[in-house]
Scaffold this active site. Sequence first.
Site, PDB file in Angstrom:
ATOM      1  N   ALA A 155       0.856  -1.192   0.000  1.00 33.69           N
ATOM      2  CA  ALA A 155       0.000   0.000   0.000  1.00 33.69           C
ATOM      3  C   ALA A 155       0.891   1.241   0.000  1.00 33.69           C
ATOM      4  O   ALA A 155       1.765   1.373   0.848  1.00 33.69           O
ATOM      5  CB  ALA A 155      -0.887   0.000   1.235  1.00 33.69           C
ATOM      6  N   ASP A 156       0.685   2.109  -0.951  1.00 28.88           N
ATOM      7  CA  ASP A 156       1.474   3.340  -0.989  1.00 28.88           C
ATOM      8  C   ASP A 156       0.626   4.514  -0.481  1.00 28.88           C
ATOM      9  O   ASP A 156      -0.502   4.334  -0.024  1.00 28.88           O
ATOM     10  CB  ASP A 156       2.034   3.596  -2.395  1.00 28.88           C
ATOM     11  CG  ASP A 156       0.938   3.752  -3.431  1.00 28.88           C
ATOM     12  OD1 ASP A 156      -0.225   3.984  -3.044  1.00 28.88           O
ATOM     13  OD2 ASP A 156       1.234   3.653  -4.635  1.00 28.88           O
ATOM     14  N   SER A 157       1.191   5.713  -0.586  1.00 33.64           N
ATOM     15  CA  SER A 157       0.492   6.869  -0.017  1.00 33.64           C
ATOM     16  C   SER A 157      -0.829   7.140  -0.731  1.00 33.64           C
ATOM     17  O   SER A 157      -1.777   7.634  -0.115  1.00 33.64           O
ATOM     18  CB  SER A 157       1.390   8.106  -0.072  1.00 33.64           C
ATOM     19  OG  SER A 157       1.682   8.451  -1.401  1.00 33.64           O
TER      20      SER A 157
END
Lengths: 318, 82
Positions: free
Chosen positions: B34-36
């Site tokens: 999961a990224d920003s």
Amino acid sequence: MRIAVDVMGGDYGPGEVISGALSWLQESAGSIFLVGRSEEIEAALSGQDYDADRLQVINTTEVIAMDESPAIAIRRKKDASIVVATGLVKQGQADAVLSCGSTGAQMAAALFILGRMEGIERPPIVGGIPNLRGTQSLLIDVGANVDCRPTQLVQFGALGSAYASAVQAIANPRVGLLNNGAEETKGNAAAVEAYGLLKQQPKINFIGNVEGRDLFSGDCDVIVCDGFTGNIVLKAMEGLVLFLAQQTMREIGHLPSIYQAVDYRQVGGAPLLGVKGVSIVCHGSSKSQAIQSGMRIALQCVASRIVEQQEQALGALI
Amino acid sequence: MQEFIELARKILAEQLDLNPQDIALETNLEDLDADSIDVVEMVMALEDTYDVEFPEEGLENLSTFGALVTALYEHLEKVKNG
């Protein structure tokens, strides 16, 4: 045609971006919004000859730096130039936005402000590659998403296919997966999984893996890869062209016209696909001429209604 | 709080194409890939549901799912209680 230009991005500062925007203003009947710090914009405009009725300066106070987390920065900096410029498209005041700032920030702005098309998780950037058939193959993604899930690669295939049919008028575009071998089992885990998923898509004309040396054959209309790979491929191509151009100049004293067609400094920009608006991503190293070319691409995208065309073609694919 | 956590888990799982059971409170967001953008999208979906605006300060420093939802829930409670 109204283009919102984020003048704060780019390696050469607002002056170079504004110079390109003014050149486009001269050749077109369109209008521009110059979005950024007004004192810097006014300074760059000073002494320039332009039609003031077709130019509007929008002052912003914030800039998103290259090292900021794009998604967080887009939320935090509501008065950043890319946020305000993209907002002009969302509000219907501009038809397209162009920037040579942080690609991640531009992608996040497009995603959060313009919105994504149904079935698309992340917008990729599509780049054109000249091929031996005299047309352009599409490389997708050339830099918006450095890490991609296999499902996203499938979506890039669908978007590329939709774009090729809608904008290039190619019937049943051939879609390939950039890999280090032709066999189904080649590549990293994401590529192997993406291969299996693409093979199962009845509406995508998937022709299998494509190796780096085959990029220019024209045997494939859409070449899918993650943005990390695509950006390296693109810049390696650009470097190779510059190298060959210098060697050619040394050997024969002039450059054949082919070099103009592949000189990235003249290409300008490329659109983000899968979002509900036209957003043109330009090289950070864009000079005036590249900005002008990027604005021509924005014009083409708006004139060919790429958003509506993609949505229509995508609806049939996903 | 449990309802809030379950909704956040469901939203994130859908975004990441995962089973909600794969996301525990102690799960590291990086381990989920999961990224920003994923985090911000989850936050925005929760904002829509609870009609509240969450602050983004400090979001990027929260490494686990539990730390993230706890911070968001605490803000929600603070807003509710004036």
